[in-house]
Design an enzyme around this catalytic site. Structure first.
Site, PDB file in Angstrom:
ATOM      1  N   ASP A   1      33.830 -36.607  -4.796  1.00  0.00           N
ATOM      2  CA  ASP A   1      34.909 -37.273  -5.540  1.00  0.00           C
ATOM      3  C   ASP A   1      34.564 -37.435  -7.023  1.00  0.00           C
ATOM      4  O   ASP A   1      35.425 -37.266  -7.883  1.00  0.00           O
ATOM      5  CB  ASP A   1      35.230 -38.627  -4.885  1.00  0.00           C
TER       6      ASP A   1
ATOM      7  N   HIS B   1      36.542 -42.376   1.234  1.00  0.00           N
ATOM      8  CA  HIS B   1      36.721 -40.941   1.004  1.00  0.00           C
ATOM      9  C   HIS B   1      37.934 -40.407   1.759  1.00  0.00           C
ATOM     10  O   HIS B   1      37.812 -39.643   2.713  1.00  0.00           O
ATOM     11  CB  HIS B   1      35.457 -40.152   1.386  1.00  0.00           C
TER      12      HIS B   1
HETATM   13  N1  LIG Z   1      32.446 -35.792   2.791  1.00  0.00           N
HETATM   14  C1  LIG Z   1      33.101 -34.851   2.131  1.00  0.00           C
HETATM   15  O1  LIG Z   1      33.326 -34.972   0.928  1.00  0.00           O
HETATM   16  C2  LIG Z   1      33.552 -33.611   2.828  1.00  0.00           C
HETATM   17  C3  LIG Z   1      33.936 -32.479   2.083  1.00  0.00           C
HETATM   18  C4  LIG Z   1      34.321 -31.332   2.752  1.00  0.00           C
HETATM   19  C5  LIG Z   1      34.353 -31.310   4.150  1.00  0.00           C
HETATM   20  N2  LIG Z   1      33.984 -32.417   4.851  1.00  0.00           N
HETATM   21  C6  LIG Z   1      33.969 -32.411   6.323  1.00  0.00           C
HETATM   22  O2  LIG Z   1      32.806 -31.730   6.787  1.00  0.00           O
HETATM   23  C7  LIG Z   1      33.037 -31.249   8.118  1.00  0.00           C
HETATM   24  C8  LIG Z   1      32.590 -29.807   8.254  1.00  0.00           C
HETATM   25  O3  LIG Z   1      33.380 -28.958   7.473  1.00  0.00           O
HETATM   26  P1  LIG Z   1      33.126 -27.362   7.481  1.00  0.00           P
HETATM   27  O4  LIG Z   1      34.101 -26.773   6.565  1.00  0.00           O
HETATM   28  O5  LIG Z   1      31.686 -27.078   7.294  1.00  0.00           O
HETATM   29  O6  LIG Z   1      33.545 -27.017   9.003  1.00  0.00           O
HETATM   30  P2  LIG Z   1      33.110 -25.731   9.862  1.00  0.00           P
HETATM   31  O7  LIG Z   1      33.970 -25.703  11.068  1.00  0.00           O
HETATM   32  O8  LIG Z   1      33.064 -24.535   8.991  1.00  0.00           O
HETATM   33  O9  LIG Z   1      31.605 -26.062  10.277  1.00  0.00           O
HETATM   34  C9  LIG Z   1      31.285 -27.092  11.148  1.00  0.00           C
HETATM   35  C10 LIG Z   1      30.043 -26.671  11.917  1.00  0.00           C
HETATM   36  O10 LIG Z   1      29.681 -27.756  12.776  1.00  0.00           O
HETATM   37  C11 LIG Z   1      29.201 -27.195  13.977  1.00  0.00           C
HETATM   38  N3  LIG Z   1      29.233 -28.193  15.025  1.00  0.00           N
HETATM   39  C12 LIG Z   1      30.279 -28.664  15.735  1.00  0.00           C
HETATM   40  N4  LIG Z   1      29.864 -29.576  16.639  1.00  0.00           N
HETATM   41  C13 LIG Z   1      28.529 -29.692  16.486  1.00  0.00           C
HETATM   42  C14 LIG Z   1      27.535 -30.481  17.109  1.00  0.00           C
HETATM   43  N5  LIG Z   1      27.826 -31.313  18.097  1.00  0.00           N
HETATM   44  N6  LIG Z   1      26.259 -30.332  16.696  1.00  0.00           N
HETATM   45  C15 LIG Z   1      25.944 -29.480  15.687  1.00  0.00           C
HETATM   46  N7  LIG Z   1      26.835 -28.701  15.063  1.00  0.00           N
HETATM   47  C16 LIG Z   1      28.128 -28.827  15.453  1.00  0.00           C
HETATM   48  C17 LIG Z   1      30.109 -26.008  14.230  1.00  0.00           C
HETATM   49  O11 LIG Z   1      29.527 -25.080  15.154  1.00  0.00           O
HETATM   50  C18 LIG Z   1      30.242 -25.439  12.819  1.00  0.00           C
HETATM   51  O12 LIG Z   1      29.268 -24.477  12.541  1.00  0.00           O
HETATM   52  C19 LIG Z   1      34.519 -31.479   8.371  1.00  0.00           C
HETATM   53  O13 LIG Z   1      34.700 -32.622   9.158  1.00  0.00           O
HETATM   54  C20 LIG Z   1      35.104 -31.687   6.990  1.00  0.00           C
HETATM   55  O14 LIG Z   1      36.280 -32.444   7.009  1.00  0.00           O
HETATM   56  C21 LIG Z   1      33.598 -33.546   4.213  1.00  0.00           C
HETATM   57  O1  LIG Z   2      39.770 -32.627   2.196  1.00  0.00           O
HETATM   58  C1  LIG Z   2      39.064 -32.497   3.183  1.00  0.00           C
HETATM   59  O2  LIG Z   2      39.499 -32.589   4.325  1.00  0.00           O
HETATM   60  C2  LIG Z   2      37.601 -32.191   3.011  1.00  0.00           C
HETATM   61  C3  LIG Z   2      36.891 -33.124   2.098  1.00  0.00           C
HETATM   62  O3  LIG Z   2      36.939 -34.443   2.526  1.00  0.00           O
HETATM   63  C4  LIG Z   2      37.284 -32.987   0.662  1.00  0.00           C
HETATM   64  O4  LIG Z   2      37.438 -34.004  -0.021  1.00  0.00           O
HETATM   65  O5  LIG Z   2      37.402 -31.848   0.182  1.00  0.00           O
END
Ligand SMILES: NC(=O)c1ccc[n+]([C@@H]2O[C@H](COP(=O)([O-])OP(=O)(O)OC[C@H]3O[C@@H](n4cnc5c(N)ncnc54)[C@H](O)[C@@H]3O)[C@@H](O)[C@H]2O)c1
Ligand SMILES: O=C(O)C[C@H](O)C(=O)O
Length: 337
Positions: free
Chosen positions: A170, A197
Protein backbone atom coordinates in the site's frame (compact mmCIF):
# COMPACT_ATOMS: atom_id res chain seq x y z
CA UNK A 1 38.30 -28.73 27.31
CA UNK A 2 39.11 -25.87 29.68
CA UNK A 3 36.30 -23.69 31.02
CA UNK A 4 37.58 -20.67 29.03
CA UNK A 5 37.91 -22.65 25.80
CA UNK A 6 34.37 -23.98 26.10
CA UNK A 7 33.07 -20.47 26.80
CA UNK A 8 34.85 -19.13 23.72
CA UNK A 9 33.43 -21.98 21.65
CA UNK A 10 29.90 -21.35 22.98
CA UNK A 11 30.23 -17.64 22.22
CA UNK A 12 31.49 -18.31 18.72
CA UNK A 13 28.52 -20.61 18.18
CA UNK A 14 25.98 -18.09 19.40
CA UNK A 15 27.56 -15.31 17.30
CA UNK A 16 27.45 -17.46 14.17
CA UNK A 17 23.92 -18.66 15.01
CA UNK A 18 22.89 -15.00 15.14
CA UNK A 19 24.41 -14.46 11.72
CA UNK A 20 22.42 -17.32 10.20
CA UNK A 21 19.06 -16.32 8.81
CA UNK A 22 16.77 -19.04 7.61
CA UNK A 23 13.79 -17.66 5.71
CA UNK A 24 10.83 -19.86 4.75
CA UNK A 25 8.26 -19.19 2.04
CA UNK A 26 4.95 -21.08 2.31
CA UNK A 27 3.27 -20.99 -1.09
CA UNK A 28 6.65 -20.65 -2.81
CA UNK A 29 5.54 -21.95 -6.22
CA UNK A 30 2.75 -19.40 -6.67
CA UNK A 31 2.50 -16.12 -8.51
CA UNK A 32 3.96 -14.23 -5.54
CA UNK A 33 5.98 -17.11 -4.12
CA UNK A 34 8.29 -17.51 -7.11
CA UNK A 35 9.46 -13.91 -7.59
CA UNK A 36 9.54 -13.44 -3.81
CA UNK A 37 11.82 -16.47 -3.46
CA UNK A 38 13.99 -15.10 -6.26
CA UNK A 39 14.37 -11.73 -4.50
CA UNK A 40 15.16 -13.47 -1.20
CA UNK A 41 17.87 -15.51 -2.96
CA UNK A 42 19.45 -12.21 -4.01
CA UNK A 43 19.41 -10.89 -0.42
CA UNK A 44 22.81 -11.36 1.26
CA UNK A 45 21.15 -11.33 4.71
CA UNK A 46 19.39 -14.59 3.90
CA UNK A 47 21.66 -17.57 4.50
CA UNK A 48 19.13 -20.39 4.07
CA UNK A 49 16.01 -20.32 1.95
CA UNK A 50 13.32 -22.95 2.55
CA UNK A 51 10.64 -23.25 -0.12
CA UNK A 52 7.37 -25.08 0.54
CA UNK A 53 4.20 -25.41 -1.50
CA UNK A 54 1.52 -28.05 -1.89
CA UNK A 55 2.83 -28.40 -5.43
CA UNK A 56 6.07 -27.49 -7.14
CA UNK A 57 8.26 -26.40 -4.19
CA UNK A 58 11.27 -28.61 -5.06
CA UNK A 59 11.20 -27.52 -8.72
CA UNK A 60 11.25 -23.83 -7.87
CA UNK A 61 14.02 -24.51 -5.34
CA UNK A 62 16.15 -26.41 -7.88
CA UNK A 63 15.83 -23.52 -10.34
CA UNK A 64 16.60 -20.76 -7.82
CA UNK A 65 19.43 -22.77 -6.23
CA UNK A 66 21.56 -22.28 -9.37
CA UNK A 67 21.76 -18.53 -8.74
CA UNK A 68 25.30 -17.81 -7.61
CA UNK A 69 24.70 -16.12 -4.28
CA UNK A 70 25.88 -17.67 -1.02
CA UNK A 71 22.60 -18.87 0.49
CA UNK A 72 21.46 -22.47 0.32
CA UNK A 73 18.02 -23.25 -1.12
CA UNK A 74 15.93 -26.32 -0.28
CA UNK A 75 12.54 -27.29 -1.64
CA UNK A 76 10.36 -29.41 0.62
CA UNK A 77 7.86 -32.13 -0.19
CA UNK A 78 4.18 -31.37 0.40
CA UNK A 79 3.94 -33.61 3.47
CA UNK A 80 3.60 -32.74 7.18
CA UNK A 81 7.25 -33.71 7.62
CA UNK A 82 8.29 -31.57 4.65
CA UNK A 83 6.41 -28.61 6.10
CA UNK A 84 7.89 -29.12 9.58
CA UNK A 85 11.43 -29.34 8.16
CA UNK A 86 10.87 -26.21 6.06
CA UNK A 87 9.91 -24.33 9.22
CA UNK A 88 12.37 -25.69 11.79
CA UNK A 89 14.94 -23.04 12.77
CA UNK A 90 13.32 -20.39 10.61
CA UNK A 91 13.72 -16.76 11.60
CA UNK A 92 11.26 -15.32 9.10
CA UNK A 93 8.27 -17.13 7.58
CA UNK A 94 6.40 -15.49 4.70
CA UNK A 95 2.93 -16.84 3.88
CA UNK A 96 1.65 -16.06 0.38
CA UNK A 97 -0.18 -19.45 0.27
CA UNK A 98 -3.80 -19.02 -0.77
CA UNK A 99 -6.01 -18.18 -3.71
CA UNK A 100 -5.98 -14.74 -5.36
CA UNK A 101 -8.97 -12.65 -6.49
CA UNK A 102 -10.70 -12.66 -9.85
CA UNK A 103 -12.49 -9.58 -11.25
CA UNK A 104 -15.64 -8.72 -9.31
CA UNK A 105 -14.42 -10.31 -6.07
CA UNK A 106 -13.51 -8.54 -2.84
CA UNK A 107 -10.67 -9.81 -0.67
CA UNK A 108 -13.28 -10.98 1.82
CA UNK A 109 -14.62 -13.32 -0.89
CA UNK A 110 -11.34 -15.26 -0.50
CA UNK A 111 -12.04 -15.91 3.18
CA UNK A 112 -13.79 -19.28 2.76
CA UNK A 113 -10.78 -20.80 0.98
CA UNK A 114 -7.86 -18.98 2.54
CA UNK A 115 -8.94 -19.00 6.20
CA UNK A 116 -8.40 -22.74 6.57
CA UNK A 117 -5.16 -22.68 4.54
CA UNK A 118 -3.70 -20.01 6.83
CA UNK A 119 -5.10 -21.68 9.97
CA UNK A 120 -3.38 -24.97 9.12
CA UNK A 121 -0.09 -23.35 8.16
CA UNK A 122 -0.20 -21.31 11.39
CA UNK A 123 -0.56 -24.55 13.35
CA UNK A 124 2.56 -25.90 11.66
CA UNK A 125 4.44 -22.67 12.49
CA UNK A 126 3.29 -22.74 16.13
CA UNK A 127 4.58 -26.30 16.33
CA UNK A 128 7.89 -26.02 14.44
CA UNK A 129 9.04 -22.39 14.75
CA UNK A 130 7.01 -20.66 17.49
CA UNK A 131 9.60 -17.90 17.83
CA UNK A 132 9.84 -16.98 14.15
CA UNK A 133 8.59 -13.71 12.70
CA UNK A 134 5.43 -14.60 10.76
CA UNK A 135 4.63 -12.37 7.78
CA UNK A 136 1.13 -12.95 6.46
CA UNK A 137 0.55 -12.03 2.81
CA UNK A 138 -2.48 -14.27 2.09
CA UNK A 139 -5.75 -12.35 1.85
CA UNK A 140 -7.92 -11.17 3.44
CA UNK A 141 -5.01 -9.94 5.59
CA UNK A 142 -7.43 -8.13 7.96
CA UNK A 143 -8.80 -11.58 8.90
CA UNK A 144 -5.90 -13.97 8.27
CA UNK A 145 -3.61 -12.18 10.77
CA UNK A 146 -6.17 -12.60 13.62
CA UNK A 147 -6.49 -16.26 12.57
CA UNK A 148 -2.75 -16.77 13.10
CA UNK A 149 -2.86 -15.01 16.46
CA UNK A 150 -5.75 -17.19 17.67
CA UNK A 151 -3.89 -20.37 16.67
CA UNK A 152 -0.71 -19.25 18.45
CA UNK A 153 -2.72 -18.21 21.53
CA UNK A 154 -4.46 -21.60 21.68
CA UNK A 155 -1.05 -23.27 21.75
CA UNK A 156 0.35 -20.87 24.34
CA UNK A 157 3.08 -19.54 22.06
CA UNK A 158 1.63 -16.20 20.94
CA UNK A 159 4.11 -13.34 20.85
CA UNK A 160 2.36 -10.24 19.44
CA UNK A 161 5.74 -8.73 18.56
CA UNK A 162 6.38 -11.48 16.01
CA UNK A 163 3.21 -11.39 13.90
CA UNK A 164 2.93 -9.06 10.90
CA UNK A 165 0.30 -8.53 8.22
CA UNK A 166 2.16 -7.37 5.13
CA UNK A 167 0.73 -3.99 4.07
CA UNK A 168 3.94 -2.73 2.47
CA UNK A 169 2.40 -2.77 -1.02
CA UNK A 170 0.00 0.00 0.00
CA UNK A 171 2.83 2.44 0.74
CA UNK A 172 4.77 1.28 -2.31
CA UNK A 173 1.71 2.10 -4.45
CA UNK A 174 1.00 5.39 -2.69
CA UNK A 175 4.52 6.70 -3.26
CA UNK A 176 4.47 5.61 -6.91
CA UNK A 177 1.03 7.16 -7.61
CA UNK A 178 2.05 10.46 -5.99
CA UNK A 179 5.25 10.57 -8.01
CA UNK A 180 3.21 10.16 -11.20
CA UNK A 181 1.19 13.25 -10.26
CA UNK A 182 4.09 15.35 -8.99
CA UNK A 183 6.72 14.22 -11.52
CA UNK A 184 8.99 13.29 -8.62
CA UNK A 185 11.16 10.32 -7.72
CA UNK A 186 8.96 7.79 -5.84
CA UNK A 187 11.92 7.11 -3.53
CA UNK A 188 11.48 10.66 -2.18
CA UNK A 189 7.75 10.26 -1.56
CA UNK A 190 7.14 8.92 1.94
CA UNK A 191 3.42 8.42 2.28
CA UNK A 192 2.01 7.05 5.52
CA UNK A 193 -0.80 4.55 4.99
CA UNK A 194 -2.65 3.19 8.02
CA UNK A 195 -5.58 0.91 8.86
CA UNK A 196 -5.88 -2.46 7.19
CA UNK A 197 -5.39 -4.03 3.78
CA UNK A 198 -8.63 -3.89 1.81
CA UNK A 199 -10.70 -1.13 0.22
CA UNK A 200 -11.78 1.54 2.66
CA UNK A 201 -9.68 0.07 5.48
CA UNK A 202 -6.62 1.36 3.57
CA UNK A 203 -6.18 4.97 4.70
CA UNK A 204 -3.46 7.10 3.08
CA UNK A 205 -2.51 10.17 5.11
CA UNK A 206 -1.39 12.67 2.50
CA UNK A 207 -1.79 15.55 4.98
CA UNK A 208 1.35 14.22 6.68
CA UNK A 209 3.36 14.14 3.45
CA UNK A 210 5.15 16.94 1.67
CA UNK A 211 1.98 17.37 -0.44
CA UNK A 212 -0.79 17.93 2.16
CA UNK A 213 -3.08 19.24 -0.62
CA UNK A 214 -3.36 15.70 -1.99
CA UNK A 215 -5.69 14.58 0.80
CA UNK A 216 -8.43 16.46 -1.12
CA UNK A 217 -7.65 14.47 -4.27
CA UNK A 218 -10.43 11.89 -3.99
CA UNK A 219 -9.33 10.11 -7.16
CA UNK A 220 -5.85 9.53 -5.76
CA UNK A 221 -7.17 8.38 -2.38
CA UNK A 222 -9.47 5.94 -4.18
CA UNK A 223 -6.59 4.71 -6.34
CA UNK A 224 -4.52 3.85 -3.26
CA UNK A 225 -7.48 2.17 -1.57
CA UNK A 226 -8.39 0.15 -4.66
CA UNK A 227 -4.98 -0.22 -6.34
CA UNK A 228 -5.27 -3.99 -6.00
CA UNK A 229 -8.48 -3.95 -8.08
CA UNK A 230 -6.64 -2.15 -10.88
CA UNK A 231 -4.29 -5.13 -11.21
CA UNK A 232 -7.02 -7.76 -10.78
CA UNK A 233 -8.99 -6.10 -13.60
CA UNK A 234 -5.97 -5.84 -15.91
CA UNK A 235 -5.01 -9.49 -15.30
CA UNK A 236 -8.57 -10.37 -16.31
CA UNK A 237 -9.02 -13.59 -14.36
CA UNK A 238 -5.35 -14.59 -14.14
CA UNK A 239 -4.92 -13.42 -10.55
CA UNK A 240 -3.87 -10.32 -8.65
CA UNK A 241 -0.66 -8.41 -7.99
CA UNK A 242 2.29 -10.81 -7.82
CA UNK A 243 5.43 -8.97 -8.97
CA UNK A 244 4.88 -5.71 -7.07
CA UNK A 245 3.79 -7.83 -4.09
CA UNK A 246 6.97 -9.90 -4.29
CA UNK A 247 8.99 -6.67 -4.17
CA UNK A 248 6.95 -5.41 -1.20
CA UNK A 249 7.24 -8.73 0.67
CA UNK A 250 10.98 -8.91 0.03
CA UNK A 251 11.34 -5.35 1.32
CA UNK A 252 9.47 -6.20 4.53
CA UNK A 253 11.55 -9.36 5.09
CA UNK A 254 14.76 -7.42 4.45
CA UNK A 255 13.72 -4.74 6.96
CA UNK A 256 13.06 -7.39 9.62
CA UNK A 257 16.41 -9.06 8.98
CA UNK A 258 18.26 -5.73 9.13
CA UNK A 259 16.53 -4.88 12.41
CA UNK A 260 17.20 -8.36 13.82
CA UNK A 261 20.91 -7.76 13.20
CA UNK A 262 20.75 -4.66 15.40
CA UNK A 263 20.21 -1.88 12.85
CA UNK A 264 18.29 0.96 14.49
CA UNK A 265 15.55 3.12 13.02
CA UNK A 266 14.13 0.50 10.63
CA UNK A 267 10.49 1.51 10.16
CA UNK A 268 7.83 -0.18 8.04
CA UNK A 269 4.05 0.07 7.90
CA UNK A 270 2.58 -3.23 9.06
CA UNK A 271 -0.66 -4.70 10.41
CA UNK A 272 0.10 -5.76 13.97
CA UNK A 273 -1.48 -6.43 17.34
CA UNK A 274 -1.73 -2.77 18.24
CA UNK A 275 -2.77 -0.73 21.29
CA UNK A 276 -3.81 2.26 19.14
CA UNK A 277 -7.56 1.57 18.87
CA UNK A 278 -8.05 -1.35 21.26
CA UNK A 279 -10.44 0.84 23.29
CA UNK A 280 -12.69 0.83 20.20
CA UNK A 281 -12.47 -2.97 19.92
CA UNK A 282 -9.90 -2.94 17.10
CA UNK A 283 -7.14 -5.34 18.08
CA UNK A 284 -5.02 -5.14 14.92
CA UNK A 285 -4.07 -2.01 13.07
CA UNK A 286 -1.46 -1.05 10.52
CA UNK A 287 0.66 1.98 11.29
CA UNK A 288 4.35 2.82 11.14
CA UNK A 289 6.23 0.29 13.21
CA UNK A 290 9.87 0.37 14.26
CA UNK A 291 11.37 -3.10 13.95
CA UNK A 292 14.03 -4.56 16.22
CA UNK A 293 15.74 -7.82 17.20
CA UNK A 294 12.53 -8.88 18.98
CA UNK A 295 10.21 -8.02 16.09
CA UNK A 296 7.98 -5.06 16.90
CA UNK A 297 10.06 -2.48 18.76
CA UNK A 298 7.72 0.53 18.73
CA UNK A 299 4.28 1.22 17.29
CA UNK A 300 3.88 4.82 16.18
CA UNK A 301 0.54 6.52 16.66
CA UNK A 302 -1.39 7.71 13.62
CA UNK A 303 -0.55 11.35 14.31
CA UNK A 304 -2.46 14.45 13.20
CA UNK A 305 -4.98 13.98 10.40
CA UNK A 306 -7.20 16.45 8.55
CA UNK A 307 -11.03 16.41 8.42
CA UNK A 308 -11.15 14.32 5.22
CA UNK A 309 -8.83 11.72 6.68
CA UNK A 310 -10.80 11.69 9.93
CA UNK A 311 -13.82 10.52 7.90
CA UNK A 312 -11.72 7.91 6.08
CA UNK A 313 -10.57 6.56 9.46
CA UNK A 314 -14.15 6.26 10.69
CA UNK A 315 -15.10 4.17 7.64
CA UNK A 316 -11.95 2.11 8.12
CA UNK A 317 -12.77 1.27 11.75
CA UNK A 318 -16.23 -0.09 10.92
CA UNK A 319 -15.00 -2.55 8.26
CA UNK A 320 -11.77 -3.43 10.03
CA UNK A 321 -13.50 -4.47 13.23
CA UNK A 322 -15.84 -6.78 11.28
CA UNK A 323 -12.91 -8.32 9.37
CA UNK A 324 -10.90 -8.95 12.55
CA UNK A 325 -13.86 -10.43 14.40
CA UNK A 326 -14.58 -12.70 11.43
CA UNK A 327 -11.05 -14.16 11.59
CA UNK A 328 -11.25 -14.69 15.34
CA UNK A 329 -14.66 -16.39 15.27
CA UNK A 330 -13.55 -18.62 12.39
CA UNK A 331 -10.92 -20.22 14.62
CA UNK A 332 -13.40 -20.54 17.49
CA UNK A 333 -15.94 -22.35 15.32
CA UNK A 334 -13.55 -24.14 12.94
CA UNK A 335 -10.57 -25.17 15.04
CA UNK A 336 -9.58 -27.85 12.51
CA UNK A 337 -7.67 -30.99 13.43
N1 LIG B 1 -0.87 -8.67 1.32
C1 LIG B 1 -0.87 -8.20 0.08
O1 LIG B 1 -0.60 -7.02 -0.13
C2 LIG B 1 -1.16 -9.10 -1.07
C3 LIG B 1 -0.83 -8.70 -2.38
C4 LIG B 1 -1.08 -9.56 -3.43
C5 LIG B 1 -1.68 -10.81 -3.19
N2 LIG B 1 -1.99 -11.17 -1.92
C6 LIG B 1 -2.59 -12.49 -1.63
O2 LIG B 1 -1.57 -13.49 -1.67
C7 LIG B 1 -2.17 -14.76 -1.93
C8 LIG B 1 -1.40 -15.51 -3.00
O3 LIG B 1 -1.49 -14.85 -4.24
P1 LIG B 1 -0.78 -15.48 -5.55
O4 LIG B 1 -1.05 -14.56 -6.65
O5 LIG B 1 0.62 -15.85 -5.24
O6 LIG B 1 -1.66 -16.82 -5.73
P2 LIG B 1 -1.24 -18.15 -6.53
O7 LIG B 1 -2.47 -18.97 -6.68
O8 LIG B 1 -0.48 -17.79 -7.74
O9 LIG B 1 -0.23 -18.87 -5.53
C9 LIG B 1 -0.63 -19.40 -4.31
C10 LIG B 1 0.24 -20.61 -4.02
O10 LIG B 1 -0.14 -21.11 -2.74
C11 LIG B 1 -0.05 -22.52 -2.81
N3 LIG B 1 -0.82 -23.11 -1.73
C12 LIG B 1 -2.15 -23.26 -1.61
N4 LIG B 1 -2.45 -23.88 -0.45
C13 LIG B 1 -1.28 -24.12 0.18
C14 LIG B 1 -0.93 -24.71 1.41
N5 LIG B 1 -1.85 -25.22 2.22
N6 LIG B 1 0.38 -24.79 1.73
C15 LIG B 1 1.33 -24.27 0.90
N7 LIG B 1 1.06 -23.71 -0.28
C16 LIG B 1 -0.24 -23.61 -0.63
C17 LIG B 1 -0.56 -22.87 -4.19
O11 LIG B 1 -0.16 -24.18 -4.60
C18 LIG B 1 0.08 -21.76 -5.03
O12 LIG B 1 1.33 -22.14 -5.53
C19 LIG B 1 -3.62 -14.45 -2.29
O13 LIG B 1 -4.45 -14.71 -1.20
C20 LIG B 1 -3.61 -12.97 -2.62
O14 LIG B 1 -4.86 -12.38 -2.43
C21 LIG B 1 -1.75 -10.34 -0.88
O1 LIG C 1 -5.92 -6.96 -4.65
C1 LIG C 1 -5.68 -8.10 -4.28
O2 LIG C 1 -6.55 -8.95 -4.16
C2 LIG C 1 -4.26 -8.50 -3.98
C3 LIG C 1 -3.57 -7.59 -3.03
O3 LIG C 1 -4.19 -7.51 -1.79
C4 LIG C 1 -3.27 -6.24 -3.59
O4 LIG C 1 -3.43 -5.24 -2.88
O5 LIG C 1 -2.82 -6.16 -4.75
Amino acid sequence: MSFIASRIQRRAFSVSARNLSKVTVLGAAGGIGQPLSLLLKLNPLVTELALYDIRGGPGVAADISHINTKSTVTGYDPTPTGLANALKGSQVVLIPAGVPRKPGMTRDDLFNTNASIVRDLAKACAESCPEANILVIANPVNSTVPIVSEIFKARGVYNPKRLFGVTTLDVVRASRFVSEIKGSDPADENITVVGGHSGVTIVPLFSQSSHPDLSANAELVNRVQFGGDEVVKAKDGAGSATLSMAMAGARMANSLLRASKGEKGVIEPTFVDSPLYKDQGIEFFSSRVELGPNGVEKIFSVGPVDATEEKLLEACFTDLKKNIDKGKSFVATNPGK
